[in-house]
Design an enzyme around this catalytic site. Structure first.
Site, PDB file in Angstrom:
ATOM      1  N   TYR A 195       0.839  -1.199   0.000  1.00 37.76           N
ATOM      2  CA  TYR A 195       0.000   0.000   0.000  1.00 37.76           C
ATOM      3  C   TYR A 195       0.875   1.250   0.000  1.00 37.76           C
ATOM      4  O   TYR A 195       0.647   2.182  -0.779  1.00 37.76           O
ATOM      5  CB  TYR A 195      -0.933  -0.008   1.230  1.00 37.76           C
TER       6      TYR A 195
ATOM      7  N   HIS B 138       1.463   4.114  -3.150  1.00 33.91           N
ATOM      8  CA  HIS B 138       1.221   5.555  -2.987  1.00 33.91           C
ATOM      9  C   HIS B 138       2.485   6.390  -3.207  1.00 33.91           C
ATOM     10  O   HIS B 138       2.386   7.566  -3.546  1.00 33.91           O
ATOM     11  CB  HIS B 138       0.568   5.840  -1.633  1.00 33.91           C
TER      12      HIS B 138
ATOM     13  N   TRP C 179      -7.316   3.390 -11.002  1.00 31.18           N
ATOM     14  CA  TRP C 179      -6.541   3.398  -9.756  1.00 31.18           C
ATOM     15  C   TRP C 179      -7.285   2.642  -8.661  1.00 31.18           C
ATOM     16  O   TRP C 179      -6.693   1.835  -7.940  1.00 31.18           O
ATOM     17  CB  TRP C 179      -6.231   4.826  -9.322  1.00 31.18           C
TER      18      TRP C 179
END
Length: 103
Positions: free
Chosen positions: A11, A15, A68
């Site tokens: 994660y 990002h 996304w």
């Protein structure tokens, strides 16, 4: 929102490599800033946006934003620990209880 167990580093990695076209869509939809905080696997998103409802509407039609959310769905879960719904990435939100404009 939350991160599926074992996906915390993925994660963060995703990002750090957010797609420029996703950032462009956020700017076009009126987002001024966004922060995501993590406590264990639980996430808290804070954003400053001109008009939240309009942003949600615009991003729902943005193919890059949709792509996304689909990309992120396998490593995320909702607040109840169930499957993350990439078609509803921005729920109604929380009512503001307190705000103090320091400085």
């Amino acid at each position: 929102m939350g991160i599926r167990e074992g996906q915390e580093e993925e994660y963060i990695r995703r990002h750090k490599e957010i797609w420029p076209e996703v950032v462009a869509g956020m700017l076009t939809s009126g987002v001024h800033s966004m922060s995501i905080y993590r406590a264990g696997r639980q996430l808290f998103l804070y954003m400053e946006v001109e008009n939240y409802a309009e942003m949600v509407r615009l991003l729902a039609d943005d193919p890059n934003s949709l792509r996304w959310e689909e990309y992120m769905a396998p490593i995320m879960e909702n607040a109840a620990g169930e499957d993350y719904d990439p078609n509803n990435p921005y729920p109604a939100g929380l009512p503001e209880v307190f705000h103090w404009p320091f400085g």
